[in-house]
Design a protein around this motif. Structure first.
Motif, PDB file in Angstrom:
ATOM      1  N   MET A   1      -9.216  32.621 -51.609  1.00 42.16           N
ATOM      2  CA  MET A   1      -9.076  33.105 -50.246  1.00 42.16           C
ATOM      3  C   MET A   1      -9.058  31.892 -49.297  1.00 42.16           C
ATOM      4  N   LEU A   2      -8.295  31.980 -48.264  1.00 40.06           N
ATOM      5  CA  LEU A   2      -8.172  30.897 -47.306  1.00 40.06           C
ATOM      6  C   LEU A   2      -9.426  30.788 -46.443  1.00 40.06           C
ATOM      7  N   SER A   3      -9.717  29.572 -46.012  1.00 39.01           N
ATOM      8  CA  SER A   3     -10.875  29.387 -45.137  1.00 39.01           C
ATOM      9  C   SER A   3     -10.566  29.946 -43.748  1.00 39.01           C
ATOM     10  N   PHE A   4     -11.626  30.122 -42.975  1.00 44.69           N
ATOM     11  CA  PHE A   4     -11.481  30.722 -41.651  1.00 44.69           C
ATOM     12  C   PHE A   4     -10.636  29.849 -40.732  1.00 44.69           C
ATOM     13  N   LYS A   5     -10.849  28.523 -40.806  1.00 47.55           N
ATOM     14  CA  LYS A   5     -10.073  27.610 -39.946  1.00 47.55           C
ATOM     15  C   LYS A   5      -8.592  27.641 -40.280  1.00 47.55           C
ATOM     16  N   ILE A   6      -8.272  27.695 -41.549  1.00 47.31           N
ATOM     17  CA  ILE A   6      -6.865  27.714 -41.953  1.00 47.31           C
ATOM     18  C   ILE A   6      -6.198  29.000 -41.466  1.00 47.31           C
ATOM     19  N   THR A   7      -6.892  30.127 -41.596  1.00 44.51           N
ATOM     20  CA  THR A   7      -6.297  31.376 -41.118  1.00 44.51           C
ATOM     21  C   THR A   7      -6.131  31.367 -39.604  1.00 44.51           C
ATOM     22  N   ARG A   8      -7.064  30.736 -38.884  1.00 36.92           N
ATOM     23  CA  ARG A   8      -6.910  30.622 -37.422  1.00 36.92           C
ATOM     24  C   ARG A   8      -5.702  29.771 -37.063  1.00 36.92           C
ATOM     25  N   VAL A   9      -5.507  28.664 -37.766  1.00 34.02           N
ATOM     26  CA  VAL A   9      -4.370  27.789 -37.481  1.00 34.02           C
ATOM     27  C   VAL A   9      -3.054  28.492 -37.814  1.00 34.02           C
ATOM     28  N   ILE A  10      -3.009  29.166 -38.953  1.00 35.22           N
ATOM     29  CA  ILE A  10      -1.793  29.896 -39.323  1.00 35.22           C
ATOM     30  C   ILE A  10      -1.515  31.000 -38.312  1.00 35.22           C
ATOM     31  N   SER A  11      -2.563  31.702 -37.890  1.00 36.18           N
ATOM     32  CA  SER A  11      -2.396  32.759 -36.886  1.00 36.18           C
ATOM     33  C   SER A  11      -1.883  32.185 -35.569  1.00 36.18           C
ATOM     34  N   LEU A  12      -2.402  31.035 -35.177  1.00 39.88           N
ATOM     35  CA  LEU A  12      -1.951  30.401 -33.936  1.00 39.88           C
ATOM     36  C   LEU A  12      -0.480  30.001 -34.033  1.00 39.88           C
ATOM     37  N   ILE A  13      -0.080  29.425 -35.156  1.00 41.50           N
ATOM     38  CA  ILE A  13       1.321  29.032 -35.344  1.00 41.50           C
ATOM     39  C   ILE A  13       2.227  30.266 -35.301  1.00 41.50           C
ATOM     40  N   LEU A  14       1.791  31.338 -35.969  1.00 42.44           N
ATOM     41  CA  LEU A  14       2.598  32.561 -35.961  1.00 42.44           C
ATOM     42  C   LEU A  14       2.665  33.190 -34.569  1.00 42.44           C
ATOM     43  N   ARG A  15       1.585  33.095 -33.809  1.00 41.22           N
ATOM     44  CA  ARG A  15       1.602  33.618 -32.431  1.00 41.22           C
ATOM     45  C   ARG A  15       2.570  32.823 -31.561  1.00 41.22           C
ATOM     46  N   ILE A  16       2.576  31.514 -31.740  1.00 42.74           N
ATOM     47  CA  ILE A  16       3.502  30.669 -30.974  1.00 42.74           C
ATOM     48  C   ILE A  16       4.945  30.994 -31.347  1.00 42.74           C
ATOM     49  N   LEU A  17       5.222  31.109 -32.638  1.00 46.81           N
ATOM     50  CA  LEU A  17       6.576  31.457 -33.081  1.00 46.81           C
ATOM     51  C   LEU A  17       6.978  32.845 -32.587  1.00 46.81           C
ATOM     52  N   SER A  18       6.031  33.763 -32.607  1.00 44.03           N
ATOM     53  CA  SER A  18       6.302  35.115 -32.123  1.00 44.03           C
ATOM     54  C   SER A  18       6.612  35.110 -30.630  1.00 44.03           C
ATOM     55  N   ALA A  19       5.827  34.367 -29.850  1.00 42.54           N
ATOM     56  CA  ALA A  19       6.070  34.290 -28.405  1.00 42.54           C
ATOM     57  C   ALA A  19       7.434  33.665 -28.118  1.00 42.54           C
ATOM     58  N   ILE A  20       7.785  32.630 -28.861  1.00 43.04           N
ATOM     59  CA  ILE A  20       9.093  31.986 -28.669  1.00 43.04           C
ATOM     60  C   ILE A  20      10.218  32.959 -29.026  1.00 43.04           C
ATOM     61  N   ALA A  21      10.071  33.675 -30.143  1.00 46.60           N
ATOM     62  CA  ALA A  21      11.115  34.624 -30.561  1.00 46.60           C
ATOM     63  C   ALA A  21      11.263  35.746 -29.537  1.00 46.60           C
ATOM     64  N   LEU A  22      10.155  36.270 -29.041  1.00 51.23           N
ATOM     65  CA  LEU A  22      10.228  37.366 -28.067  1.00 51.23           C
ATOM     66  C   LEU A  22      10.800  36.893 -26.733  1.00 51.23           C
ATOM     67  N   PHE A  23      10.414  35.702 -26.306  1.00 49.27           N
ATOM     68  CA  PHE A  23      10.966  35.166 -25.063  1.00 49.27           C
ATOM     69  C   PHE A  23      12.465  34.924 -25.209  1.00 49.27           C
ATOM     70  N   THR A  24      12.872  34.399 -26.358  1.00 48.81           N
ATOM     71  CA  THR A  24      14.296  34.184 -26.615  1.00 48.81           C
ATOM     72  C   THR A  24      15.054  35.510 -26.619  1.00 48.81           C
ATOM     73  N   SER A  25      14.438  36.538 -27.167  1.00 49.97           N
ATOM     74  CA  SER A  25      15.054  37.859 -27.154  1.00 49.97           C
ATOM     75  C   SER A  25      15.254  38.359 -25.728  1.00 49.97           C
ATOM     76  N   MET A  26      14.263  38.146 -24.871  1.00 50.04           N
ATOM     77  CA  MET A  26      14.405  38.542 -23.461  1.00 50.04           C
ATOM     78  C   MET A  26      15.532  37.779 -22.783  1.00 50.04           C
TER      79      MET A  26
END
Length: 173
Positions: free
Chosen positions: A1-26
């Motif tokens: 299982m991944l450590s808590f810090k790694i999951t936070r970093v992955i979640s942050l990267i995915l949130r940034i990519l998601s925000a960029i994709a949604l903004f680009t869609s707009m």
């Protein structure tokens, strides 16, 4: 299982990519328009421009992308604050349920874009097969970016469910 810090970093990267994709869609939906010249009874009508806000499905995709962008940015800021403070717990329960709601919302927001674009395409192919499909292709791209945001939100939801399980285990001990 991944450590808590790694999951936070992955979640942050995915949130940034998601925000960029949604903004680009707009942005894609906002600048996408189509010049139409109506043809009725053998006469050409007055040309007009069709925008995304002329169709309810495209408006729903735009609204979904707007709300999803705001949510991704807000949750990204909260994640950065929790990481900077070294707080490993944060708002685990809220994160879990909010990600569940947001992933379902993003999935339901992308579907009307695909359906409306397919209806436009069918209508135009019946009228004139030589029409430029750039407008439709751009709406497909915008809806596809919302689907990408849904997938990243789904992965974040899985990570937050792991965090929720770890948080429950810590409270039992």
């Amino acid at each position: 299982m991944l450590s808590f810090k790694i999951t936070r970093v992955i979640s942050l990267i995915l949130r940034i990519l998601s925000a960029i994709a949604l903004f680009t869609s707009m942005v894609i939906l906002g600048i996408n328009n189509l010049e139409l010249i109506p043809y009725k009874n053998g006469k050409l009508g007055k040309p007009y421009t069709s925008h995304f806000y002329d169709e309810v499905g495209f408006r729903y995709v735009f609204a979904t992308a707007f709300i999803g962008t705001a949510y991704s940015i807000g949750q990204g800021v909260c994640t950065i604050i929790h990481m900077a403070k070294g707080n490993q717990v944060g708002h685990v329960t809220f994160d879990f349920y909010a990600e569940e709601v947001m992933s379902n919302f993003l999935a339901s927001g992308a579907v009307p874009g695909f359906i409306t674009a397919a209806q436009y395409l069918k209508m135009w192919d019946e009228i004139n097969s030589g029409i430029d499909h750039r407008f439709i292709n751009m709406t497909y791209i915008a809806s596809g970016l919302v689907i990408f945001a849904f997938l990243s939100s789904f992965v974040i939801s899985v990570f937050s469910s792991y965090a929720l399980g770890r948080n429950d285990d810590d409270e039992l001990l």
